[in-house]
Design an enzyme around this catalytic site. Sequence first.
Site, mmCIF file in Angstrom:
data_model
loop_
_atom_site.group_PDB
_atom_site.id
_atom_site.type_symbol
_atom_site.label_atom_id
_atom_site.label_comp_id
_atom_site.label_asym_id
_atom_site.label_seq_id
_atom_site.Cartn_x
_atom_site.Cartn_y
_atom_site.Cartn_z
ATOM 1 N N CYS A 9 37.497 37.091 52.129
ATOM 2 C CA CYS A 9 36.889 36.374 53.246
ATOM 3 C C CYS A 9 36.390 34.957 53.016
ATOM 4 C CB CYS A 9 35.717 37.198 53.741
ATOM 5 S SG CYS A 9 36.038 38.932 53.819
ATOM 6 N N ARG A 34 41.770 32.462 52.751
ATOM 7 C CA ARG A 34 41.032 33.559 52.127
ATOM 8 C C ARG A 34 41.278 34.905 52.808
ATOM 9 N NH1 ARG A 34 36.394 32.653 49.191
ATOM 10 N NH2 ARG A 34 36.439 30.574 48.305
ATOM 11 N N TRP A 81 39.540 39.329 54.919
ATOM 12 C CA TRP A 81 40.646 40.003 54.229
ATOM 13 C C TRP A 81 40.138 41.369 53.803
ATOM 14 C CZ3 TRP A 81 41.591 41.701 49.081
ATOM 15 C CH2 TRP A 81 42.939 41.984 48.794
ATOM 16 N N ASN A 105 31.084 37.630 52.192
ATOM 17 C CA ASN A 105 32.298 37.585 51.380
ATOM 18 C C ASN A 105 31.995 38.298 50.083
ATOM 19 O OD1 ASN A 105 34.512 36.885 49.816
ATOM 20 N ND2 ASN A 105 33.750 34.824 49.400
ATOM 21 N N GLY A 106 32.733 39.378 49.778
ATOM 22 C CA GLY A 106 32.509 40.081 48.512
ATOM 23 C C GLY A 106 32.377 41.578 48.725
ATOM 24 N N GLU A 487 58.717 36.045 38.041
ATOM 25 C CA GLU A 487 58.263 35.196 39.143
ATOM 26 C C GLU A 487 59.235 35.303 40.331
ATOM 27 O OE1 GLU A 487 55.779 33.781 40.167
ATOM 28 O OE2 GLU A 487 56.353 32.135 41.461
ATOM 29 N N LYS A 491 58.072 36.599 43.974
ATOM 30 C CA LYS A 491 58.267 35.773 45.170
ATOM 31 C C LYS A 491 59.012 36.560 46.232
ATOM 32 C CE LYS A 491 56.196 33.298 44.617
ATOM 33 N NZ LYS A 491 55.174 32.657 43.834
ATOM 34 N N GLU A 494 56.910 39.510 47.719
ATOM 35 C CA GLU A 494 55.707 39.120 48.458
ATOM 36 C C GLU A 494 56.024 38.589 49.856
ATOM 37 O OE1 GLU A 494 54.182 35.309 46.314
ATOM 38 O OE2 GLU A 494 52.383 36.186 47.136
ATOM 39 N N HIS A 510 66.811 49.918 27.954
ATOM 40 C CA HIS A 510 65.743 50.880 27.640
ATOM 41 C C HIS A 510 65.227 51.587 28.888
ATOM 42 C CE1 HIS A 510 65.749 49.591 23.511
ATOM 43 N NE2 HIS A 510 65.696 48.321 23.923
ATOM 44 N N LYS A 610 45.466 33.907 50.203
ATOM 45 C CA LYS A 610 45.761 32.838 49.246
ATOM 46 C C LYS A 610 44.792 32.855 48.069
ATOM 47 C CE LYS A 610 48.048 29.200 47.994
ATOM 48 N NZ LYS A 610 49.344 29.518 47.373
HETATM 49 O O1 M6R Z 1 44.575 31.020 42.922
HETATM 50 P P1 M6R Z 1 45.234 31.694 41.739
HETATM 51 O O2 M6R Z 1 46.294 30.867 41.129
HETATM 52 O O3 M6R Z 1 44.227 32.197 40.735
HETATM 53 O O4 M6R Z 1 45.941 32.977 42.368
HETATM 54 C C1 M6R Z 1 46.549 33.918 41.543
HETATM 55 C C2 M6R Z 1 47.450 34.839 42.338
HETATM 56 O O5 M6R Z 1 46.712 35.513 43.331
HETATM 57 C C3 M6R Z 1 48.604 34.096 43.014
HETATM 58 O O6 M6R Z 1 49.355 33.364 42.093
HETATM 59 C C4 M6R Z 1 49.536 35.071 43.740
HETATM 60 O O7 M6R Z 1 50.177 35.899 42.820
HETATM 61 C C5 M6R Z 1 50.541 34.305 44.589
HETATM 62 N N1 M6R Z 1 50.414 34.712 45.966
HETATM 63 C C6 M6R Z 1 51.956 34.500 44.178
HETATM 64 O O8 M6R Z 1 52.828 33.745 44.950
#
Ligand code: M6R
Length: 615
Positions: A9, A34, A81, A105-106, A487, A491, A494, A510, A610
């Site tokens: 949040c 957030r 969130w 928030n938290g 990665e 990507k 997600e 393996h 984010k």
């Molecule tokens: O703000 P940060 O770089 O610490 O965030 C870390 C991850 O939450 C962030 O990289 C997340 O994995 C991305 N959404 C991936 O695209």
Amino acid sequence: MAAGVFCMCGIVGIVGSNAVAERLVDALKRLEYRGYDSAGVATIHNGAMDRRRAEGKLFNLEKRLDAEPLPGNTGIAHTRWATHGVPNVTNAHPHFVDGVAVVHNGIIENFSELRDELTAEGAVFTTQTDTEVVAHLMAKYLREGVEPRAAMLRMLNRVSGAYALVVMLKSDPGTLMAARSGPPLAIGYGRGEMFLGSDAIALSPFTNEIAYLVDGDWAIVTRDGAEILDYAGNPVERPRQISQTTAYVVDKGNHRHFMEKEIYEQPEVISHALSHYVDFASNTVGDNAAAIDFKSVSGLAISACGTAYLAGLVGKYWFERYARLPVEIDVASEFRYREMPLSPSQAALFISQSGETADTLASLRYCKDNGLKIGAVVNVKESTIARESDAIFPIMAGPEIGVASTKAFTCQLAVLASLALGAGKARGTITPEQEKQMVRHLAEMPRIMSRVLNLIEPQMESLSRELSKCRDVLYLGRGTSFPLAMEGALKLKEISYIHAEGYAAGELKHGPIALIDENMPVIVIAPYDRFFEKTVSNMQEVAARGGRIIFITDEAGAAASKLPTMATIVLPNVDEIIAPMIFSLPIQLLAYHTAVFMGTDVDQPRNLAKSVTVE
Ligand code: M6R
């Protein structure tokens, strides 16, 4: 941690001299990174407290406010969130109990026992949130005749966990009370108005004069200023600083999505980032890469989450190869609890776009407690992780709005490459000639990136149609291409919601090889480097089992491999120091176009946020 609904949040509050609802929503727009499960705003007007809340993204709240505006010069607001329970209107903040309004928030970790206690005393809970206990506790103390400040202090001494809170009381329309224990909270100083927000960006249209609460602070904020106290009720001073954050325009330009815009910004932002660390005139690494004395450290501990962790994993290969510096790396959620023995002779690097990721921050504090020198590779220079570090290594990517990290990843890589070369230079493990040579390669990178983006876009777009029909995708790579494989998989899953896994190519036999059939595309990332032949052997194993290969390689690799593929993406031949950044581009574009083709919400994919400020 207690079960229940809690949030990560963004929160904001204004004690203003004119109507605040619209400005609160404006500030929330800057905090939507957030979370976007629900949003709400509450104000006080003519002695009455009222609120508007809506499920989903902010525009739903805006529609509610258009239909039913909220007058009032004092107000609080929230974007949520949720990690448990239904993200519905009932659970949306602000929460009201008997003239008390709260945004949070938290996580209130002891909410369950407090809820039982308050229910036994007759309180009626209407939401599934942990936050509601805060409103009930405040209401209870006020009913008992405790004056507001003392009630706040009593409430703060009952709740435990991680929180940034803003409390508004119907009985005191010119005051907001706020507290921080974990998630960030900034106070903004205006002229005849005061502001509270999860970060300085939220407040940037209103003021750039900011004081950050530290853990264990709470504050009483009126139009004329803020009184900051500790939990014993003693006044504390927190320096006011001029925030460098600007009220950036959230604008996609000519692009359909922020993610697309951010992919195409990479040549420019990488160039900006590199020029902070290397001197292109002399082709040497500059002092900004030496803010940690790499020469005297015995090793490096790196910790981060998600994409930032994968950047760190590429960095490990570089630090070990070029600086002969042993690197201990882990995802922050494991690192923080591993109780690994650390020595003050080591340095620690924390990588985070937002600089607010809870697990990364906790790992940082663990290393700090163990006496390590702390470096932060961050995009947001005023973030908590940056502020708690000894040395800040900004990645200078500019605001990254798309939840899927793209330009932050390649800028993190560019910075880590520069630091690894700086460390190699300081430790004498690379020669001045090697330094010059590699800096020259870094300097070429923005130009090559632009070329590659133009070159591969049409192919990525048509390939994504094929990919969008798949249920599962495997990514393989060796060396620095192994983190890239992970990665690529991250990507894709997600934003397109297709299941994908990234593996070290040598691990295929393996276990994962059992998955290979004609329905499973295998994306192989293989520049023509010292691992190439080995990776091609692994590709051979895939081909022999009917697997469909998407081969991402360079001109030399394409010429060397004769294996049939579903598609071969041919990039220019580049030096291995820049290959990870260049090879990031096809995996980003492939995920992007697949998601666009599938019609998902590319910039705000489901269930994500984010900035992840809960563990
Ligand atoms: O703000 P940060 O770089 O610490 O965030 C870390 C991850 O939450 C962030 O990289 C997340 O994995 C991305 N959404 C991936 O695209």
